[in-house]
Design a protein around this motif. Structure first.
Motif, PDB file in Angstrom:
ATOM      1  N   ASN A 161      -3.322  14.219   8.424  1.00 47.17           N
ATOM      2  CA  ASN A 161      -2.557  15.280   7.762  1.00 47.17           C
ATOM      3  C   ASN A 161      -3.378  16.047   6.733  1.00 47.17           C
ATOM      4  OD1 ASN A 161      -0.192  14.469   9.134  1.00 47.17           O
ATOM      5  ND2 ASN A 161       0.224  12.910   7.593  1.00 47.17           N
ATOM      6  N   TYR A 162      -4.543  15.514   6.366  1.00 45.98           N
ATOM      7  CA  TYR A 162      -5.299  16.088   5.253  1.00 45.98           C
ATOM      8  C   TYR A 162      -6.681  16.578   5.666  1.00 45.98           C
ATOM      9  CZ  TYR A 162      -1.394  13.997   2.978  1.00 45.98           C
ATOM     10  OH  TYR A 162      -0.112  13.693   2.635  1.00 45.98           O
ATOM     11  N   ILE A 163      -6.855  16.771   6.973  1.00 45.73           N
ATOM     12  CA  ILE A 163      -8.096  17.355   7.482  1.00 45.73           C
ATOM     13  C   ILE A 163      -7.833  18.792   7.887  1.00 45.73           C
ATOM     14  CG2 ILE A 163      -9.802  17.271   9.348  1.00 45.73           C
ATOM     15  CD1 ILE A 163      -9.504  14.249   9.349  1.00 45.73           C
ATOM     16  N   LEU A 196      -7.268   2.101  -6.243  1.00 48.90           N
ATOM     17  CA  LEU A 196      -6.865   3.491  -6.113  1.00 48.90           C
ATOM     18  C   LEU A 196      -8.031   4.292  -5.562  1.00 48.90           C
ATOM     19  CD1 LEU A 196      -4.838   5.792  -6.535  1.00 48.90           C
ATOM     20  CD2 LEU A 196      -5.719   6.035  -8.859  1.00 48.90           C
ATOM     21  N   ALA A 197      -7.806   4.971  -4.447  1.00 48.35           N
ATOM     22  CA  ALA A 197      -8.829   5.818  -3.842  1.00 48.35           C
ATOM     23  C   ALA A 197      -8.232   7.196  -3.596  1.00 48.35           C
ATOM     24  CB  ALA A 197      -9.317   5.212  -2.534  1.00 48.35           C
ATOM     25  N   VAL A 198      -8.839   8.223  -4.188  1.00 49.24           N
ATOM     26  CA  VAL A 198      -8.396   9.604  -4.033  1.00 49.24           C
ATOM     27  C   VAL A 198      -9.472  10.362  -3.252  1.00 49.24           C
ATOM     28  CG1 VAL A 198      -7.800  11.752  -5.242  1.00 49.24           C
ATOM     29  CG2 VAL A 198      -7.044   9.540  -6.153  1.00 49.24           C
ATOM     30  N   THR A 199      -9.098  10.971  -2.147  1.00 47.19           N
ATOM     31  CA  THR A 199     -10.077  11.567  -1.241  1.00 47.19           C
ATOM     32  C   THR A 199     -10.811  12.746  -1.868  1.00 47.19           C
ATOM     33  OG1 THR A 199      -8.342  12.940  -0.262  1.00 47.19           O
ATOM     34  CG2 THR A 199      -8.828  10.849   0.808  1.00 47.19           C
ATOM     35  N   ALA A 200     -12.101  12.872  -1.480  1.00 39.84           N
ATOM     36  CA  ALA A 200     -12.939  13.923  -2.069  1.00 39.84           C
ATOM     37  C   ALA A 200     -14.010  14.435  -1.115  1.00 39.84           C
ATOM     38  CB  ALA A 200     -13.605  13.406  -3.348  1.00 39.84           C
ATOM     39  N   GLY A 201     -13.911  14.146   0.157  1.00 37.19           N
ATOM     40  CA  GLY A 201     -14.925  14.621   1.097  1.00 37.19           C
ATOM     41  C   GLY A 201     -14.937  13.768   2.344  1.00 37.19           C
ATOM     42  N   LEU A 202     -15.640  14.250   3.365  1.00 37.74           N
ATOM     43  CA  LEU A 202     -15.581  13.614   4.666  1.00 37.74           C
ATOM     44  C   LEU A 202     -16.927  13.691   5.377  1.00 37.74           C
ATOM     45  CD1 LEU A 202     -13.855  12.551   7.166  1.00 37.74           C
ATOM     46  CD2 LEU A 202     -13.528  14.975   7.719  1.00 37.74           C
ATOM     47  N   TYR A 203     -17.345  12.570   5.963  1.00 33.48           N
ATOM     48  CA  TYR A 203     -18.491  12.529   6.866  1.00 33.48           C
ATOM     49  C   TYR A 203     -18.015  12.103   8.249  1.00 33.48           C
ATOM     50  CZ  TYR A 203     -22.426  12.818   3.532  1.00 33.48           C
ATOM     51  OH  TYR A 203     -23.351  13.236   2.614  1.00 33.48           O
ATOM     52  N   ILE A 204     -18.495  12.775   9.274  1.00 35.82           N
ATOM     53  CA  ILE A 204     -18.401  12.284  10.645  1.00 35.82           C
ATOM     54  C   ILE A 204     -19.821  11.923  11.036  1.00 35.82           C
ATOM     55  CG2 ILE A 204     -17.760  12.775  13.033  1.00 35.82           C
ATOM     56  CD1 ILE A 204     -15.857  14.908  12.011  1.00 35.82           C
ATOM     57  N   ASP A 205     -20.082  10.641  11.193  1.00 38.62           N
ATOM     58  CA  ASP A 205     -21.447  10.156  11.383  1.00 38.62           C
ATOM     59  C   ASP A 205     -22.305  10.659  10.219  1.00 38.62           C
ATOM     60  OD1 ASP A 205     -20.725   8.816  13.775  1.00 38.62           O
ATOM     61  OD2 ASP A 205     -20.863  10.698  14.861  1.00 38.62           O
ATOM     62  N   THR A 209       0.848  -1.185   0.000  1.00 35.55           N
ATOM     63  CA  THR A 209       0.000   0.000   0.000  1.00 35.55           C
ATOM     64  C   THR A 209       0.885   1.237   0.000  1.00 35.55           C
ATOM     65  OG1 THR A 209      -1.835  -1.062   1.135  1.00 35.55           O
ATOM     66  CG2 THR A 209      -1.712   1.313   1.307  1.00 35.55           C
ATOM     67  N   ARG A 210       0.575   2.169  -0.877  1.00 37.26           N
ATOM     68  CA  ARG A 210       1.332   3.419  -0.964  1.00 37.26           C
ATOM     69  C   ARG A 210       0.402   4.583  -0.647  1.00 37.26           C
ATOM     70  NH1 ARG A 210       2.296   0.090  -5.168  1.00 37.26           N
ATOM     71  NH2 ARG A 210       4.414  -0.723  -5.420  1.00 37.26           N
ATOM     72  N   LEU A 211       0.944   5.562   0.058  1.00 35.20           N
ATOM     73  CA  LEU A 211       0.173   6.729   0.475  1.00 35.20           C
ATOM     74  C   LEU A 211       0.759   7.966  -0.187  1.00 35.20           C
ATOM     75  CD1 LEU A 211       0.099   5.802   4.264  1.00 35.20           C
ATOM     76  CD2 LEU A 211      -1.652   5.293   2.562  1.00 35.20           C
ATOM     77  N   TYR A 212      -0.108   8.805  -0.736  1.00 41.70           N
ATOM     78  CA  TYR A 212       0.332   9.962  -1.514  1.00 41.70           C
ATOM     79  C   TYR A 212      -0.338  11.246  -1.037  1.00 41.70           C
ATOM     80  CZ  TYR A 212       1.935   6.579  -5.045  1.00 41.70           C
ATOM     81  OH  TYR A 212       2.561   5.545  -5.702  1.00 41.70           O
ATOM     82  N   SER A 213       0.388  12.334  -1.182  1.00 38.73           N
ATOM     83  CA  SER A 213      -0.208  13.669  -1.090  1.00 38.73           C
ATOM     84  C   SER A 213      -0.278  14.231  -2.501  1.00 38.73           C
ATOM     85  CB  SER A 213       0.633  14.585  -0.198  1.00 38.73           C
ATOM     86  OG  SER A 213       1.932  14.768  -0.771  1.00 38.73           O
ATOM     87  N   PHE A 214      -1.036  15.306  -2.661  1.00 35.00           N
ATOM     88  CA  PHE A 214      -1.156  15.920  -3.982  1.00 35.00           C
ATOM     89  C   PHE A 214      -0.483  17.281  -3.962  1.00 35.00           C
ATOM     90  CE2 PHE A 214      -3.431  18.457  -7.214  1.00 35.00           C
ATOM     91  CZ  PHE A 214      -3.156  17.674  -8.322  1.00 35.00           C
ATOM     92  N   ASP A 215       0.448  17.484  -4.871  1.00 38.07           N
ATOM     93  CA  ASP A 215       1.151  18.762  -5.006  1.00 38.07           C
ATOM     94  C   ASP A 215       0.455  19.579  -6.087  1.00 38.07           C
ATOM     95  OD1 ASP A 215       2.844  20.881  -5.343  1.00 38.07           O
ATOM     96  OD2 ASP A 215       4.653  19.693  -5.636  1.00 38.07           O
ATOM     97  N   ALA A 216      -0.285  20.592  -5.660  1.00 42.22           N
ATOM     98  CA  ALA A 216      -1.050  21.401  -6.610  1.00 42.22           C
ATOM     99  C   ALA A 216      -0.143  22.185  -7.551  1.00 42.22           C
ATOM    100  CB  ALA A 216      -1.977  22.357  -5.861  1.00 42.22           C
ATOM    101  N   ASN A 217       1.046  22.551  -7.089  1.00 41.20           N
ATOM    102  CA  ASN A 217       1.948  23.336  -7.927  1.00 41.20           C
ATOM    103  C   ASN A 217       2.444  22.550  -9.138  1.00 41.20           C
ATOM    104  OD1 ASN A 217       1.831  25.636  -6.279  1.00 41.20           O
ATOM    105  ND2 ASN A 217       3.414  24.825  -4.917  1.00 41.20           N
ATOM    106  N   THR A 238      -6.748  16.745  -0.738  1.00 39.91           N
ATOM    107  CA  THR A 238      -6.497  15.588  -1.591  1.00 39.91           C
ATOM    108  C   THR A 238      -5.309  14.750  -1.131  1.00 39.91           C
ATOM    109  OG1 THR A 238      -7.380  16.808  -3.479  1.00 39.91           O
ATOM    110  CG2 THR A 238      -6.082  14.856  -3.964  1.00 39.91           C
ATOM    111  N   THR A 239      -5.585  13.484  -0.974  1.00 40.38           N
ATOM    112  CA  THR A 239      -4.543  12.486  -0.750  1.00 40.38           C
ATOM    113  C   THR A 239      -4.990  11.227  -1.484  1.00 40.38           C
ATOM    114  OG1 THR A 239      -3.239  11.295   0.902  1.00 40.38           O
ATOM    115  CG2 THR A 239      -5.558  11.628   1.401  1.00 40.38           C
ATOM    116  N   ALA A 240      -4.143  10.221  -1.521  1.00 40.64           N
ATOM    117  CA  ALA A 240      -4.503   9.004  -2.257  1.00 40.64           C
ATOM    118  C   ALA A 240      -3.913   7.781  -1.583  1.00 40.64           C
ATOM    119  CB  ALA A 240      -3.999   9.089  -3.689  1.00 40.64           C
ATOM    120  N   ILE A 241      -4.652   6.687  -1.696  1.00 44.46           N
ATOM    121  CA  ILE A 241      -4.185   5.368  -1.276  1.00 44.46           C
ATOM    122  C   ILE A 241      -4.155   4.472  -2.508  1.00 44.46           C
ATOM    123  CG2 ILE A 241      -4.674   3.337   0.122  1.00 44.46           C
ATOM    124  CD1 ILE A 241      -6.048   5.060   2.111  1.00 44.46           C
ATOM    125  N   GLU A 242      -3.029   3.823  -2.713  1.00 42.83           N
ATOM    126  CA  GLU A 242      -2.865   2.933  -3.851  1.00 42.83           C
ATOM    127  C   GLU A 242      -2.456   1.558  -3.338  1.00 42.83           C
ATOM    128  OE1 GLU A 242      -0.134   3.265  -7.827  1.00 42.83           O
ATOM    129  OE2 GLU A 242       0.887   3.244  -5.900  1.00 42.83           O
TER     130      GLU A 242
END
Length: 207
Positions: free
Chosen positions: A96-98, A180-189, A53-61, A199-203
Motif C-alpha cells: 500500500n505504500y509503494i 518501532l520501525a518507520v519506513t524511509a526508503g526502499l532497495y530492490i536487490d 504487532t500494529r501497522l500504521y499509515s501516516f496522515d500528513a494533514n 511513510t508507514t510504521a510497524i510497532e
C-alpha cells in the motif's frame, strides 16, 4: 496508538549521528559509545519476545500515525550481533505504500507484496551513543528491514530502510521490549528507490 504517538515525539538526542556511528570512531566526545559497551548492552537485551504487532499509515494533514491493522502471535529475537529476527510479518501491508511511478520493477514488487504470505524477516538495529542508555532503559534505532521475495521467476532481496528519528527500547526492570520501525526508503536487490516508499510504521511490544 498512544504508544506510537509518544515514541514519535522522542526524537533522538543526537540526530546528526548516522546509523554507521554505532561503531566508535575513537573520537573523545562524551556521548560516543565504545565497542565493548555496545556489545555488552546488546548482549543484555538479547532474547526472544512476543506480543502484538500494529501497522500504521501516516496522515500528513494531521501529522499523526493512524492504526490500520494489528496482528497477534508475532515473535522477534534481539540478537547480540545487532540483528533482529522477526517471524510472521504481514509484508503485504507494504504494498500500500509503494509508489510505482510506472517503473516495471516497482510495479512487479507491489503486485508480489500484495499477494505475499507472511514472511520471516531480518532487521538491523544499533545503539548509537550513551545518550540512548539510562538506568531504566536501553534504547536503540532499527535501521533496516530485510527479506527475500520470489516473483517473476527470480528471488529478490527487499530492504526497507527506516527513519533514525524513531526509537525502540528495552525496559531494565520489566525486561519489556518495544520495537518501532518507520519506513524511509526502499532497495530492490542493489537498486535504491529513495522516494518510492511512503511513510508507514510497524510497532511491536511484548506486553
Amino acid at each position: 496508538m498512544k504508544k506510537l504517538n509518544l515514541i514519535s515525539m522522542m526524537l533522538l538526542f543526537v540526530t546528526a549521528l548516522s546509523v554507521m556511528s554505532c561503531v566508535n570512531n575513537d573520537n573523545n566526545s562524551d556521548n560516543l559509545i565504545s565497542k565493548a559497551d555496545q556489545k555488552a548492552y546488546q548482549q543484555r537485551i538479547s532474547g526472544t519476545y512476543s506480543g502484538k504487532t500494529r501497522l500504521y499509515s501516516f496522515d500528513a494533514n494531521s501529522n499523526k500515525f493512524v492504526k490500520q491493522d494489528s496482528t497477534v502471535n508475532v515473535a522477534w529475537t534481539l540478537n547480540a550481533d545487532s540483528t533482529m529476527s522477526i517471524t510472521n510479518v504481514p509484508v503485504k501491508f507494504f504494498a500500500n505504500y509503494i509508489t510505482t511511478s510506472n517503473n516495471n520493477e516497482l510495479v512487479n514488487l507491489k503486485a508480489a507484496l500484495a499477494a505475499a504470505p507472511n514472511q520471516n524477516i531480518k532487521a538491523y538495529y544499533c545503539i548509537p551513543s550513551t545518550n540512548y542508555v539510562s538506568s531504566t532503559s536501553i534504547n536503540y534505532v532499527v535501521t533496516a528491514l530485510r527479506f527475500s521475495l520470489t516473483y517473476n521467476g527470480a528471488a529478490h532481496v527487499i530492504t526497507i530502510l527506516t527513519n533514525a528519528n524513531y526509537v525502540g527500547g528495552w525496559n531494565v526492570t520489566q525486561r519489556f521490549a518495544y520495537v518501532l520501525a518507520v519506513t524511509a526508503g526502499l532497495y530492490i536487490d542493489n537498486t535504491y528507490y529513495s522516494s518510492n516508499m511512503t511513510t508507514t510504521a510497524i510497532e511491536m511490544d511484548s506486553k
